[in-house]
Enzyme design. Structure first.
Site, PDB file in Angstrom:
ATOM      1  N   LYS A 196      59.764 -53.319  51.470  1.00 19.44           N
ATOM      2  CA  LYS A 196      59.129 -53.216  50.151  1.00 19.44           C
ATOM      3  C   LYS A 196      59.231 -51.769  49.691  1.00 19.44           C
ATOM      4  O   LYS A 196      58.686 -50.864  50.326  1.00 19.44           O
ATOM      5  CB  LYS A 196      57.673 -53.662  50.222  1.00 19.44           C
ATOM      6  CG  LYS A 196      56.944 -53.579  48.886  1.00 19.44           C
ATOM      7  CD  LYS A 196      55.498 -54.055  49.033  1.00 19.44           C
ATOM      8  CE  LYS A 196      54.747 -53.946  47.738  1.00 19.44           C
ATOM      9  NZ  LYS A 196      53.325 -54.384  47.887  1.00 19.44           N
ATOM     10  N   LYS A 249      61.925 -56.488  48.577  1.00 27.03           N
ATOM     11  CA  LYS A 249      61.253 -56.367  47.287  1.00 27.03           C
ATOM     12  C   LYS A 249      61.417 -54.950  46.770  1.00 27.03           C
ATOM     13  O   LYS A 249      61.125 -54.008  47.511  1.00 27.03           O
ATOM     14  CB  LYS A 249      59.763 -56.698  47.447  1.00 27.03           C
ATOM     15  CG  LYS A 249      58.957 -56.567  46.167  1.00 27.03           C
ATOM     16  CD  LYS A 249      57.479 -56.850  46.412  1.00 27.03           C
ATOM     17  CE  LYS A 249      56.693 -56.733  45.117  1.00 27.03           C
ATOM     18  NZ  LYS A 249      55.240 -56.943  45.316  1.00 27.03           N
TER      19      LYS A 249
END
Length: 327
Positions: A196, A249
């Site tokens: 992320k 992400k």
């Protein structure tokens, strides 16, 4: 190797049935997880301005939304909560009567077979907006682990089918896995937000979830956008800690990361088509600069082509309609 004029690659592109038969990457409603934002109150369906078509929903408004998701063939939702009150340790996240836990119960009453995934983080619940416990103006990683584990357990005990830790704390998957196992929940899978990034594409989400940090930023725990090799270490670490699914992400600016991870790991892989990616498409479409449907399908196909098995996307409902020919 045969070459022109004996080889004519256009032959297999001339007719739509042939193009369909040889299409290498397929996009289906079954690939999607649809994010939802739930809040307190009654009759609340508050539009999220930078994310057209998405809303903050009170619990009494969930039934209609969930029924639509099920009708469209989308197999899962991912829940984010807006608590009534915030505090320094994000206690609303792991309160058995917290907003996410209540939403899970409502959804399971409405659609027992719909998979409910709980986002496990503290940023929406802390008064400082960071993803963990603050000590001396910095995140205390190990104190945060206990609270993340408590949050995951509260969600599962409320009926969540899967938990998805997103705080980017070292050891978060292990802490959650051990806590779930110790409480008889060893069959519940964990989807780790493994890679992320500290991305500028999260802006609209922070409006939707009211989770903007009140000081500093999240670069000390989320990944540097310049790093790909480190993403492989993060993914490898999550797998070693017990993640059943790993995630990259954002998605569009990190297709190379998805592709590299797909080539290296056999684990099921998710990619989060985040709010800023969604809002850019919507904004350009509203100006008439792009064909929204065609661009959306092309971008999501690219995420699948790069190697994602699962796409978390705010486009999920509209894409599901397009794919079955509703619009």
């Amino acid at each position: 190797m045969t070459s022109f004029p004996d080889m004519r690659l256009r032959r297999v592109r001339e007719l739509e049935p042939v193009r369909s038969l040889i299409r290498e990457t397929q996009l289906s409603a079954s690939n999607f997880i649809y994010p939802l934002f739930v809040t307190h109150g009654e009759g609340v369906k508050q539009p999220i301005e930078p994310m057209p078509g998405n809303f903050q929903l009170s619990l009494d408004m969930l039934e209609e939304e969930i029924s639509e998701v099920v009708d469209l063939g989308i197999p899962a939702v991912l829940l984010f909560g807006l608590p009534e009150e915030k505090d320094p340790v994000g206690s609303g996240a792991y309160d058995p009567e917290g907003i996410i836990q209540e939403a899970i119960r409502v959804i399971k009453q409405t659609a027992p077979n719909l998979m409910v995934v709980g986002d496990v983080c503290l940023c929406e619940y802390t008064d400082h907006g960071h993803c963990g416990v603050i000590e001396n103006q910095r995140i205390d990683n190990d104190q945060t682990l206990e609270l993340l584990a408590r949050t995951a357990l509260a969600q599962v005990q409320a009926g969540a089918d899967m938990v998805a830790p997103s705080a980017m704390m070292d050891g978060q998957v292990r802490a959650i896995r051990e806590t779930l196992d110790a409480n008889g929940e060893e069959t519940v899978p964990v989807m780790g937000y493994a890679a992320k990034y500290a991305s500028a594409f999260y802006g609209p989400f922070r409006v939707a979830a009211d989770s903007t940090p009140q000081f500093g930023d999240r670069r000390s725990y989320q990944m540097d956008p310049a790093n790909r090799r480190m993403a492989m270490r993060e993914i490898e670490s999550d797998i070693a800690e017990g993640a059943d699914i790993v995630m990259v992400k954002p998605a569009l600016a990190y297709l190379d990361v998805i592709k590299t991870a797909r080539d290296r790991f056999d684990h099921p892989m998710a990619a989060y088509n985040v709010s800023g990616e969604f809002s850019m498409v919507k904004g350009a479409a509203r100006q008439g600069w792009i064909d929204e449907k065609m661009v959306t399908l092309e971008l999501l196909t690219a995420i699948r082509r790069a190697g994602a098995d699962i796409i978390i996307s705010y486009h999920a409902k509209e894409v599901a309609r397009w794919l079955r020919g509703d619009e």
